[in-house]
Scaffold this motif. Structure first.
Motif, PDB file in Angstrom:
ATOM      1  N   PRO A 318       0.798  -1.232   0.000  1.00 32.16           N
ATOM      2  CA  PRO A 318       0.000   0.000   0.000  1.00 32.16           C
ATOM      3  C   PRO A 318       0.831   1.282   0.000  1.00 32.16           C
ATOM      4  N   ALA A 319       2.100   1.185   0.367  1.00 37.24           N
ATOM      5  CA  ALA A 319       2.964   2.369   0.349  1.00 37.24           C
ATOM      6  C   ALA A 319       3.475   2.669  -1.058  1.00 37.24           C
ATOM      7  N   VAL A 343       9.284   2.473 -12.495  1.00 30.25           N
ATOM      8  CA  VAL A 343       9.858   1.940 -13.735  1.00 30.25           C
ATOM      9  C   VAL A 343      11.321   1.562 -13.521  1.00 30.25           C
ATOM     10  N   LYS A 344      12.063   2.436 -12.858  1.00 28.12           N
ATOM     11  CA  LYS A 344      13.488   2.186 -12.602  1.00 28.12           C
ATOM     12  C   LYS A 344      13.684   0.971 -11.701  1.00 28.12           C
ATOM     13  N   ALA A 345      12.854   0.855 -10.672  1.00 27.45           N
ATOM     14  CA  ALA A 345      12.926  -0.317  -9.800  1.00 27.45           C
ATOM     15  C   ALA A 345      12.610  -1.584 -10.588  1.00 27.45           C
ATOM     16  N   VAL A 386       9.198  -4.133  -3.351  1.00 28.44           N
ATOM     17  CA  VAL A 386      10.023  -4.345  -2.155  1.00 28.44           C
ATOM     18  C   VAL A 386      11.249  -3.450  -2.183  1.00 28.44           C
ATOM     19  N   ARG A 387      11.870  -3.318  -3.346  1.00 26.79           N
ATOM     20  CA  ARG A 387      13.035  -2.441  -3.470  1.00 26.79           C
ATOM     21  C   ARG A 387      12.683  -1.002  -3.103  1.00 26.79           C
ATOM     22  N   LEU A 388      11.539  -0.552  -3.574  1.00 27.45           N
ATOM     23  CA  LEU A 388      11.114   0.812  -3.276  1.00 27.45           C
ATOM     24  C   LEU A 388      10.810   0.980  -1.794  1.00 27.45           C
ATOM     25  N   GLU A 389      10.175  -0.012  -1.196  1.00 22.59           N
ATOM     26  CA  GLU A 389       9.867   0.054   0.242  1.00 22.59           C
ATOM     27  C   GLU A 389      11.147   0.075   1.072  1.00 22.59           C
ATOM     28  N   THR A 390      12.111  -0.707   0.666  1.00 31.75           N
ATOM     29  CA  THR A 390      13.383  -0.778   1.389  1.00 31.75           C
ATOM     30  C   THR A 390      14.145   0.533   1.301  1.00 31.75           C
ATOM     31  N   ALA A 391      14.001   1.199   0.153  1.00 32.64           N
ATOM     32  CA  ALA A 391      14.733   2.450  -0.073  1.00 32.64           C
ATOM     33  C   ALA A 391      14.118   3.632   0.688  1.00 32.64           C
ATOM     34  N   GLN A 392      12.874   3.475   1.140  1.00 28.28           N
ATOM     35  CA  GLN A 392      12.184   4.592   1.805  1.00 28.28           C
ATOM     36  C   GLN A 392      12.724   4.847   3.214  1.00 28.28           C
TER      37      GLN A 392
END
Length: 392
Positions: A318-319, A343-345, A386-392
């Motif tokens: 959801p994030a 897109v990059k992720a 998951v990559r985006l969530e980890t980067a936040q």
């Protein structure tokens, strides 16, 4: 120093050397699952055997003669299109932009020849994308598209997307045409409700206005029907088609009723390359394959399968994701971060997608994508999230 290729694109740092089905292989050998299909162009995936064979056979016979002569491949494709649509006649182009130019000309010429040369105004909608010629960007009207390119073709009235009351006021006995995408692609996979399309058809009928559908991106089977407007049970007077019709070969077309096309007599329009034997031979094979009711039923099934997986993806992340929109295999993920970041992720996860307006990620896979590839695509989108969530 300016590069040899004009730098009008913000290109990804990827170069591909081979494609097969829904997969692309980069120069370094890494394989990517392609959910963009060249922006809805490779409707049957990469290197489809039937299209490769058709193009090879035609290339060994005849490439180009010009429209000075009769072109049998063109006649065949026109018959397939008119036989599977509302249209009575077809003009072939090389792109959707060229199709937009003719659609505008055709509508204005119809009223001119009908004794109403003053009827030149065209109603268009916010968020639209009709190509990048001066006429097409005037039809879109957004600052991003038109800034710095004036003066533009006059005569366009722009309404907010979904503005029914505005449409009632704007479409009058003095209007030339209404132009609309049944599903906006660049605008963020926004589906025009059936009731809206029906209202536009009614208003056009009441006022003698021509209705133009831009199905460059949403047509050719992408929604589970050959053309997206079929879901609403309405037909246009003029329709623009491109992208998927050539399966990867540059090809476009304008389809029209006999009445709407009545002003387009010999000498009123032309194209050197449009409708060449190569493009039309491939296009005919594409139409034969996609227009098959069994194929379209599979597109609808695959679209439902993919949508179900995307809904689950939204629930798990959801994030990153907000909601799913679209029809068939023309789907969009409304994102929380900028779509370019998603897109990059995806590149890092080995999946290719396309950004759009309204913070939407476009998913436009090959219409014949296997179920196994849909599952793999969802898994890779999950990895990207998951990559985006980890980067936040």
């Amino acid at each position: 120093m300016i590069p040899p290729v004009l730098p009008t694109y913000n290109r990804a740092p990827l170069a591909f050397v081979k494609g097969e089905g829904s997969w692309l292989t980069a120069e370094d050998g890494r394989r990517y699952l392609d959910l963009g299909s060249g922006i809805a162009v490779n409707a049957l995936g990469h290197a489809h055997p039937a299209l490769v064979q058709t193009l090879t056979d035609q290339a060994q016979k005849l490439w180009h003669v010009s429209n000075v002569y009769t072109i049998p491949e063109q006649e065949r494709l026109a018959q397939l299109l008119t036989g599977n649509s509302f249209a009575d006649t077809v003009f072939f182009t090389n792109s959707g932009t060229e199709a937009a130019e003719l659609a505008i000309k055709m509508a204005r010429k119809f009223h001119h020849d009908a004794g109403h040369p003053e009827r030149t105004g065209i109603v268009a909608f916010e968020g639209a994308f009709h190509g990048r010629s001066t006429g097409a960007i005037a039809a879109a009207g957004s600052e991003k598209m038109v800034k710095g390119f004036g003066p533009l073709m006059p005569g366009f009235v722009h309404l907010k997307w979904g503005d029914s009351e505005g449409a009632r006021a704007a479409i009058t006995n003095d209007t030339c045409a209404v132009i609309i995408e049944p599903i906006q692609g660049e605008g963020g996979i926004r589906v025009v409700p059936d009731a809206e399309l029906k209202l536009l058809r009614e208003l056009c009928d009441e006022t003698g206005t021509l209705l133009i559908f831009d199905e460059v991106q949403c047509g050719m089977g992408r929604t589970g029907r050959l053309f997206a407007h079929e879901w609403a049970g309405v037909t246009p007077d003029i329709m623009m088609v491109a992208k998927g019709i050539g399966g990867g070969f540059p090809l476009g077309a304008v389809l029209a009723t006999e009445r709407a096309a009545s002003g387009m007599t010999a000498g009123t329009h032309g194209s050197t390359y449009g409708g060449n034997p190569l493009g039309c031979a491939v296009g005919a094979r594409v139409v034969e394959l996609i227009a098959d009711p069994a194929f379209l039923a599979e597109v609808a099934r695959k679209g439902a399968l993919m949508r179900q997986g995307l809904e689950s993806l939204v629930a798990r992340h959801p994030a990153v994701f907000d909601s799913v929109r679209g029809e068939g295999l023309m789907l969009g993920l409304k994102c929380k971060p900028a779509p370019a970041d998603v897109v990059k992720a995806g590149y890092e996860a080995g999946v290719l997608t396309v950004a759009a307006a309204d913070n939407v990620l476009r998913l436009l896979p090959a219409l014949n994508i296997p179920d196994a590839d849909i599952a793999e695509a969802l898994a890779r989108l999950d990895q990207a999230a998951v990559r985006l969530e980890t980067a936040q």
